[in-house]
Motif scaffolding. Structure first.
Motif: not given
Length: 240
Positions: A159, A161-162, A165-166, A152, A97, A169, A155-156
């Protein structure tokens, strides 16, 4: 207190246990070079380059050869720079990362490249003879890409996600939508049949369906290969 690893002065494990090349001064220039070559080798930038070459030259063959050569050189060069940068980090302390700004910048450049590709492709179809099936294939593929990005992102969010990452996207999804809007607007202004756009978006017609199916298959293969790279040891253990 910093410690030495080879020729690099690395942060002390007590203050920063995991390291990325961006954390080490000696590796930063190599990492930056690899990052820029990585942008040249990204799929959106490669497609944008091909679309611009096609627009300028009018030759589909040139539009394939030139980006393919650039992609290959950039990919090999980028991996060389990145590999050299990672040599400055102790193996047991490596973190994949990196810093958030470069990762966000990469997503922004890819999103911009999608808009450039859509614009150049649309103008090229107006200035050079292009079968309607090719246009429908491209629109169907773009619609599938937008759907995948949306799935995607959802989904993030589910779940947890940080945020980085979001956000990346979201940037890519924005680029896909903007590219489709620009292409559709230019096409309608220059006389594209609106029915062709609707048919592609809703999967009607063989070329549009093939475009969407091609993207979905490529995405599935990529996910399978990525999963195999992440779990090679597990596969060896489960083999008879």
């Amino acid at each position: 207190m910093n410690t030495m690893h080879g020729e690099a002065d690395v942060p002390d494990p007590a203050t920063k246990p995991l390291l990325h090349p961006t954390d080490i001064p000696e590796a930063q220039s190599l990492n930056l070079g690899g990052w820029w070559f990585g942008r040249l080798a990204s799929v959106p930038v490669t497609v944008a380059f091909g679309a611009v070459v096609w627009l300028i030259s009018g030759s589909p063959l040139t539009a394939i050869i030139a980006p393919a050569a650039t992609f290959t050189i950039a990919m090999v060069s980028g991996r060389w720079f990145i590999a050299r940068a990672w040599k400055f980090t102790p193996r047991q302390r490596r973190s994949r990362e990196g810093a958030r700004p470069p990762r966000l910048a990469a997503a922004a450049l890819d999103a911009l490249a999608l808009v450039v590709a859509a614009t150049a492709f649309t103008i090229a179809t107006m200035t050079h003879p292009t079968p309607a099936g090719v246009v429908a294939f491209a629109i169907g593929a773009a619609a599938a890409v937008a759907l995948l990005q949306l799935i995607e992102l959802a989904t993030m969010l589910v779940r947890g996600r940080d945020e980085g990452a979001i956000l990346r996207r979201v940037i890519m999804l924005t680029g896909v939508v903007a590219a489709m809007v620009v292409a559709a607007a230019l096409g309608i202004i220059r006389g594209w049949d609106p029915g062709l756009l609707w048919a592609a978006l809703f999967g009607a017609g063989m070329p549009a369906s093939l475009g969407a199916i091609t993207v979905l298959l490529a995405h599935s293969i990529r996910r399978v290969l990525a999963g195999r790279r992440r779990h090679p040891q597990h596969e060896k253990e489960t083999q008879p």
